[in-house]
Design a protein around this motif. Structure first.
Motif, mmCIF file in Angstrom:
data_model
loop_
_atom_site.group_PDB
_atom_site.id
_atom_site.type_symbol
_atom_site.label_atom_id
_atom_site.label_comp_id
_atom_site.label_asym_id
_atom_site.label_seq_id
_atom_site.Cartn_x
_atom_site.Cartn_y
_atom_site.Cartn_z
ATOM 1 N N SER A 221 0.841 -1.201 0.000
ATOM 2 C CA SER A 221 0.000 0.000 0.000
ATOM 3 C C SER A 221 0.867 1.238 0.000
ATOM 4 C CB SER A 221 -0.921 -0.016 1.214
ATOM 5 O OG SER A 221 -1.895 -1.018 1.039
ATOM 6 N N SER A 277 -2.467 0.289 -3.997
ATOM 7 C CA SER A 277 -1.795 -0.877 -3.398
ATOM 8 C C SER A 277 -1.319 -1.759 -4.541
ATOM 9 C CB SER A 277 -2.754 -1.704 -2.536
ATOM 10 O OG SER A 277 -3.262 -0.967 -1.461
ATOM 11 N N ASN A 444 -8.366 -13.046 14.289
ATOM 12 C CA ASN A 444 -7.859 -14.293 14.900
ATOM 13 C C ASN A 444 -6.417 -14.137 15.342
ATOM 14 O OD1 ASN A 444 -10.251 -15.429 14.144
ATOM 15 N ND2 ASN A 444 -9.416 -16.722 12.525
HETATM 16 C C1 LIG Z 1 -6.036 -3.581 0.622
HETATM 17 C C2 LIG Z 1 -4.923 -4.205 1.396
HETATM 18 C C3 LIG Z 1 -3.731 -3.522 1.522
HETATM 19 C C4 LIG Z 1 -2.668 -4.096 2.218
HETATM 20 N N1 LIG Z 1 -1.496 -3.407 2.311
HETATM 21 C C5 LIG Z 1 -0.427 -3.984 2.936
HETATM 22 C C6 LIG Z 1 0.830 -3.317 3.006
HETATM 23 O O1 LIG Z 1 0.992 -2.201 2.557
HETATM 24 N N2 LIG Z 1 1.856 -3.940 3.590
HETATM 25 C C7 LIG Z 1 1.742 -5.186 4.112
HETATM 26 O O2 LIG Z 1 2.717 -5.701 4.645
HETATM 27 N N3 LIG Z 1 0.569 -5.848 4.061
HETATM 28 C C8 LIG Z 1 -0.516 -5.268 3.501
HETATM 29 N N4 LIG Z 1 -1.717 -5.920 3.453
HETATM 30 C C9 LIG Z 1 -1.760 -7.299 3.892
HETATM 31 C C10 LIG Z 1 -2.458 -7.537 5.209
HETATM 32 O O3 LIG Z 1 -1.721 -7.011 6.267
HETATM 33 C C11 LIG Z 1 -2.641 -9.049 5.287
HETATM 34 O O4 LIG Z 1 -3.613 -9.379 4.317
HETATM 35 C C12 LIG Z 1 -3.035 -9.525 6.640
HETATM 36 O O5 LIG Z 1 -1.946 -9.397 7.514
HETATM 37 C C13 LIG Z 1 -3.495 -10.982 6.624
HETATM 38 O O6 LIG Z 1 -2.564 -11.777 5.984
HETATM 39 P P1 LIG Z 1 -3.003 -12.742 4.791
HETATM 40 O O7 LIG Z 1 -3.784 -11.967 3.814
HETATM 41 O O8 LIG Z 1 -1.801 -13.431 4.312
HETATM 42 O O9 LIG Z 1 -3.996 -13.772 5.447
HETATM 43 P P2 LIG Z 1 -3.630 -15.165 6.101
HETATM 44 O O10 LIG Z 1 -2.500 -14.950 7.050
HETATM 45 O O11 LIG Z 1 -3.480 -16.167 5.041
HETATM 46 O O12 LIG Z 1 -4.935 -15.460 6.923
HETATM 47 C C14 LIG Z 1 -6.104 -16.025 6.334
HETATM 48 C C15 LIG Z 1 -7.097 -16.342 7.447
HETATM 49 O O13 LIG Z 1 -6.503 -17.268 8.356
HETATM 50 C C16 LIG Z 1 -6.579 -16.789 9.664
HETATM 51 N N5 LIG Z 1 -5.397 -17.154 10.430
HETATM 52 C C17 LIG Z 1 -4.098 -17.004 10.086
HETATM 53 N N6 LIG Z 1 -3.306 -17.409 11.096
HETATM 54 C C18 LIG Z 1 -4.125 -17.819 12.100
HETATM 55 C C19 LIG Z 1 -3.921 -18.334 13.412
HETATM 56 N N7 LIG Z 1 -2.693 -18.474 13.928
HETATM 57 N N8 LIG Z 1 -5.008 -18.634 14.166
HETATM 58 C C20 LIG Z 1 -6.254 -18.481 13.672
HETATM 59 N N9 LIG Z 1 -6.509 -18.005 12.443
HETATM 60 C C21 LIG Z 1 -5.459 -17.667 11.667
HETATM 61 C C22 LIG Z 1 -6.632 -15.263 9.535
HETATM 62 O O14 LIG Z 1 -7.263 -14.655 10.658
HETATM 63 C C23 LIG Z 1 -7.464 -15.116 8.262
HETATM 64 O O15 LIG Z 1 -8.823 -15.140 8.594
HETATM 65 C C24 LIG Z 1 -2.811 -5.369 2.802
HETATM 66 C C25 LIG Z 1 -4.029 -6.036 2.691
HETATM 67 C C26 LIG Z 1 -5.068 -5.457 2.004
HETATM 68 C C27 LIG Z 1 -6.353 -6.201 1.903
#
Ligand SMILES: Cc1cc2nc3c(=O)[nH]c(=O)nc-3n(C[C@H](O)[C@H](O)[C@H](O)COP(=O)(O)OP(=O)(O)OC[C@H]3O[C@@H](n4cnc5c(N)ncnc54)[C@H](O)[C@@H]3O)c2cc1C
Length: 553
Positions: A221, A277, A444
């Protein structure tokens, strides 16, 4: 009434609603004003009033414009002769919004020593009432960069980057971004695979040391940023948060060319749409260690992520408040069955919930900003530090959820019009909020972190000690029950722990909100209605009178 008269009257009421929108969102906000008084910020009121007027007027207008589908950012990353530029093109209204937002002095205020984080957050809360707006996510990233550079930066890094990040002129300043997430995992930052290679042997590990970065970042982002903060793996082990470094990567090299990155594409997002983003590939980007390289994960959590979690909470509180502003004025002007809809008790109840919940989110977030200030100058007690460590996570989670409910309730109050993008900004506020629910830690993951910190570090003891000091006189029994329930989690089987922690964390976050409002008499009614999240209220005449007192007059 003739058909024509009915239509004229219906449209006249809606026009009156538009005309009734506050022209100063600070002057209209009794909760923020009460918090400003309580937190000793009265000397800043002039600038808060000025910002409140800007947000309600010109900023709101340009953010509506930059969020129109036809005005969203696009890649414009090759020059006419085929040289890669890494540029993103924005509609001019996005630039105007940036001028207005940074011109409030919101980031420049960090130049004061010590900085009043609460004042900065008050400005940010106001600017966030237009939604993310293309700039409010970058402000959170700027703040993480400013706070981490202030704490960890070398004199040369401060001179080159900090001064520009504090510049209030959007035409000349620097903005920052923070890239942690990779395609294989966001919550699991320890799965980061982007690599950092030292350019000067052992010297590189020192603050300011030189590195090269290679790898892919999946969510980037503020892809326009002048300065990227990113995590990359400096050494074995190949997984886990150990071995992650924190780096500064200037967007451009000294000769002005893009610094070893390719913006692969921009994301087509549900919300925060006027902020770009992207997905970015790094190939040989020139980087500098921010702080000692081997302490990268600890530093990114402390200075960057915790800052963003507080920002996230303020931005969702702002969305909730704006939803109440829009819905409460609508209820005064929209008529149904011969009465303004605000005369119906069910509508009153919805509006009172919205107002109380928005204020609760703001109050708890302000308490956290206060504690951050104390921690910055080293005056926070051990219990307060432990309290912050738990509260920053549960408050991020709870404010985002409450804001979702609140904005959704605003949409309900507007009826069919509530679902229409061109009618009000409520649909956009909801879409932006969905993104805020995800980034800076999913629900979570935040709950899991609270449990892990409690079991490893015992931080829940300091958390409860601070809450009890605020709330024991009135709520000792109920708080004591929640404390015992939390203590029992540690000895419960994992699956039982996981199903019990969800409602318990919601309750604990509500206690933080109650604790934040307790000393503020102007928020007595907001507090009383917030208690419904802990115990179902008696639905009697007193409850109806409470709802009545929380209506817009
Ligand atoms: C529009 C947008 C902009 C973004 N910009 C940035 C940015 O600039 N920089 C950056 O670094 N990131 C950015 N992000 C990423 C964001 O921080 C991540 O999407 C977020 O941290 C979740 O990671 P993930 O998408 O990999 O989901 P995952 O980690 O794959 O999680 C998927 C699901 O599994 C659950 N889960 C995961 N681990 C556990 C656990 N231990 N216990 C229970 N449930 C669990 C989560 O709660 C979630 O519901 C952005 C996201 C969006 C949507």
């Amino acid at each position: 009434m003739s058909n024509e008269n009915a239509i004229i009257r219906g449209r006249r009421d809606l026009t009156a609603w538009l005309a009734a929108q506050p022209t100063n969102l600070y002057a209209d906000d009794e909760a923020l004003q009460a918090l400003v008084r309580y937190h000793g910020l009265l000397a800043r009121e002039e600038s808060l009033h000025a910002t409140g007027r800007i947000v309600a007027g010109p900023l709101d207008a340009v953010v509506r414009e930059n969020n129109l589908h036809r005005n969203l950012p696009v890649l414009d990353d090759w020059d006419p002769v085929g040289t890669y530029t890494g540029q993103v093109a924005h509609h001019p209204s996005w630039r105007t919004a940036g001028k207005l937002i940074y011109g409030t002095g919101v980031m420049a205020a960090y130049g004061e020593i010590p900085a009043s984080h609460r004042y900065v957050m008050s400005l940010f809360y106001l600017t966030s009432q237009v939604g993310e707006g293309g700039h409010n996510c970058p402000l959170a990233c700027d703040a993480g960069a400013i706070r981490s550079l202030t704490a960890l930066g070398t004199p040369s890094q401060k001179e080159r980057f900090l001064t520009r990040l504090l510049d209030p002129d959007f035409d000349t300043n620097f903005t920052a971004s923070q890239f942690l997430t990779e395609v294989q995992g966001g919550s699991d930052v320890g799965a980061n695979a982007a690599v950092a290679a030292p350019l000067d042997g052992a010297e590189s590990a020192k603050p300011g040391g030189r590195w090269r970065i290679d790898g892919e970042k999946w969510f980037c982002s503020n892809a326009d940023a002048d300065l990227f903060l990113l995590t990359a793996r400096i050494a074995a082990p190949q997984t886990g948060t150990r071995g992650l470094g924190l780096f500064l990567v200037p967007r451009r090299k000294a000769d002005g060319s893009p610094n070893g990155f390719r913006l692969r594409r921009l994301k087509d997002k549900i919300g925060t749409r006027s902020m770009a983003s992207g997905e970015i590939d790094f190939v040989g980007a020139e980087a500098e260690a921010l702080g000692p390289a081997e302490q990268g994960f600890k530093n990114v959590m402390r200075w960057v992520i915790n800052t963003s979690r507080v920002y996230n909470a303020f931005s969702t509180a702002a969305g909730a408040r704006r939803a109440w502003v829009i819905a409460s004025t609508y209820a005064q002007h929209r008529e149904a069955f011969g009465r303004p809809i605000g005369a119906f008790t069910q509508v009153k109840e919805t509006l009172a919930w919205m107002r109380a919940d928005a204020s609760a989110c703001l109050a708890s977030s302000m308490w956290l900003a206060e504690l951050q200030e104390k921690m910055d100058v080293g005056s926070a007690s051990d219990d307060e530090q432990a309290f912050f460590r738990v509260a920053v996570n549960i408050n991020k989670l709870r404010t985002a959820m409450l804001a979702h409910e609140t904005i959704n309730r605003g949409i309900e109050v507007l009826g069919g019009n509530g679902a229409i993008e061109s009618f009000s900004i409520l649909p956009r506020l909801l879409r932006d909020n969905v993104v805020s629910e995800n980034w800076e830690g999913t629900h979570n993951v935040l709950r899991a972190q609270v449990m892990r910190d409690a079991m490893r570090l015992g931080v829940h003891r300091g958390f409860f000690a601070v809450l009890e000091a605020r709330l024991a006189s009135e709520h000792a029994d109920a708080l004591g029950r929640d404390r015992r329930a939390f203590d029992e989690l540690a000895s419960s089987p994992e699956a039982i722990r996981d199903v019990r922690i969800r409602p318990l964390v919601d309750r604990l976050a509500t206690w933080v909100m109650i604790g934040a409002m307790t000393p503020i008499s102007a928020l007595t009614d907001h507090l009383a209605l917030s208690l419904r999240h802990l115990q179902a209220p008696t639905l009697d005449q007193r409850y109806v009178e409470l709802l009545e007192r929380l209506q817009r007059v």
